[in-house]
Design a protein around this motif. Structure first.
Motif, PDB file in Angstrom:
ATOM      1  N   GLY A 249      25.486  12.154  45.789  1.00 27.19           N
ATOM      2  CA  GLY A 249      25.654  11.988  44.319  1.00 27.19           C
ATOM      3  C   GLY A 249      26.165  10.430  44.339  1.00 27.19           C
TER       4      GLY A 249
ATOM      5  N   ASP B  71      21.007  11.130  45.558  1.00 26.57           N
ATOM      6  CA  ASP B  71      20.225  11.252  44.690  1.00 26.57           C
ATOM      7  C   ASP B  71      20.972   9.920  43.480  1.00 26.57           C
ATOM      8  OD1 ASP B  71      18.948  13.578  43.757  1.00 26.57           O
ATOM      9  OD2 ASP B  71      20.038  14.731  42.799  1.00 26.57           O
TER      10      ASP B  71
ATOM     11  N   THR C  94      22.895  17.380  39.820  1.00 24.57           N
ATOM     12  CA  THR C  94      22.586  16.691  41.740  1.00 24.57           C
ATOM     13  C   THR C  94      23.700  18.155  42.060  1.00 24.57           C
ATOM     14  OG1 THR C  94      22.175  14.697  41.792  1.00 24.57           O
ATOM     15  CG2 THR C  94      23.815  15.974  42.643  1.00 24.57           C
TER      16      THR C  94
END
Length: 233
Positions: free
Chosen positions: A168, A127, A152
């Motif tokens: 992330g 992400d 996330t």
């Protein structure tokens, strides 16, 4: 950790900016195939790239892509929009559109591809965040990235039982069209993609791309007045 060599990936927003850099970096590391999405995709000269039309705000389109791309084991949630208006002056339609793409769109992709990743051994979900996940001053964009950061972190817990690595990626300003008007130091999209994929292969939960991002995360332990992002240096 997930090996990039021989992997199959999908990159949303994969035909420009950071998304395009991800596609190129994946191929350079030996990915067998990459689905590169865009709202209006153009063809690729590389036979390993399949250009796919996708609007992440369209649930049916996201589901259809997951049904089509059953061989994927790496998902890069990169599609995003930025409207620069301060929150108090922002058109609410722009705020809603920001969250539809940056938050709900990313979650739709994660929900649709979670079973695909599970069927292919777990894989990885990447992400794309921002230092504005923690810092004030970016209106609806920053608020959306803060929301995605929270999502996330929850997805990391929820996807752990199926062996999916959730990464992330946070960065300040990359040299893309999206932030062309920001007068500040910028990192190349290629470097962002390389560092993010290093994180995937090293088993990282989070990648902090640049010094400013690391400084901003460190400031979370201090007063909220220290969470304003400096621009223009």
């Amino acid at each position: 950790m997930v090996a990039i060599n021989d992997s199959v990936a999908v990159v949303t927003g994969g035909q420009r900016g950071i998304g395009k850099a991800f596609v190129e970096a994946l191929l350079q590391r030996g990915a067998a195939k990459v689905y590169a999405t865009a709202r209006k995709p153009g063809p690729s000269e590389d036979p390993r790239v399949e250009a796919v039309a996708l609007d992440v705000t369209d649930p049916a389109a996201v589901s259809a892509l997951a049904d089509h791309a059953r061989d994927v084991n790496i998902v890069v949630n990169n599609a995003g929009v930025l409207f620069p208006s301060p929150l108090l002056q922002a058109d609410m339609a722009e705020v809603v559109a920001t969250f539809e793409t940056n938050v709900f769109g990313a979650l739709r992709v994660a929900q649709s591809f979670a079973p695909v990743l599970a069927a292919n051994g777990g894989g990885a979900l990447v992400d794309m965040h921002s230092l504005f996940s923690w810092g004030a001053g970016a209106g609806a964009y920053g608020a959306s990235k803060a929301a995605l950061w929270s999502i996330t972190n929850s997805l990391r817990v929820e996807l752990a039982p199926q062996g999916t690595q959730v990464v992330g990626v946070h960065l300040g300003f990359a040299d893309t069209d999206m932030v062309a008007g920001f007068p500040t130091q910028k990192i190349s999209p290629a470097e962002v993609a390389e560092l993010a994929l290093d994180g995937v292969e090293e088993g990282s939960d989070e990648v902090l791309v640049d010094t400013l991002t690391r400084q901003m995360k460190a400031a979370l332990s201090g007063p909220v007045t220290g969470l304003t992002v400096p621009i223009g240096r």
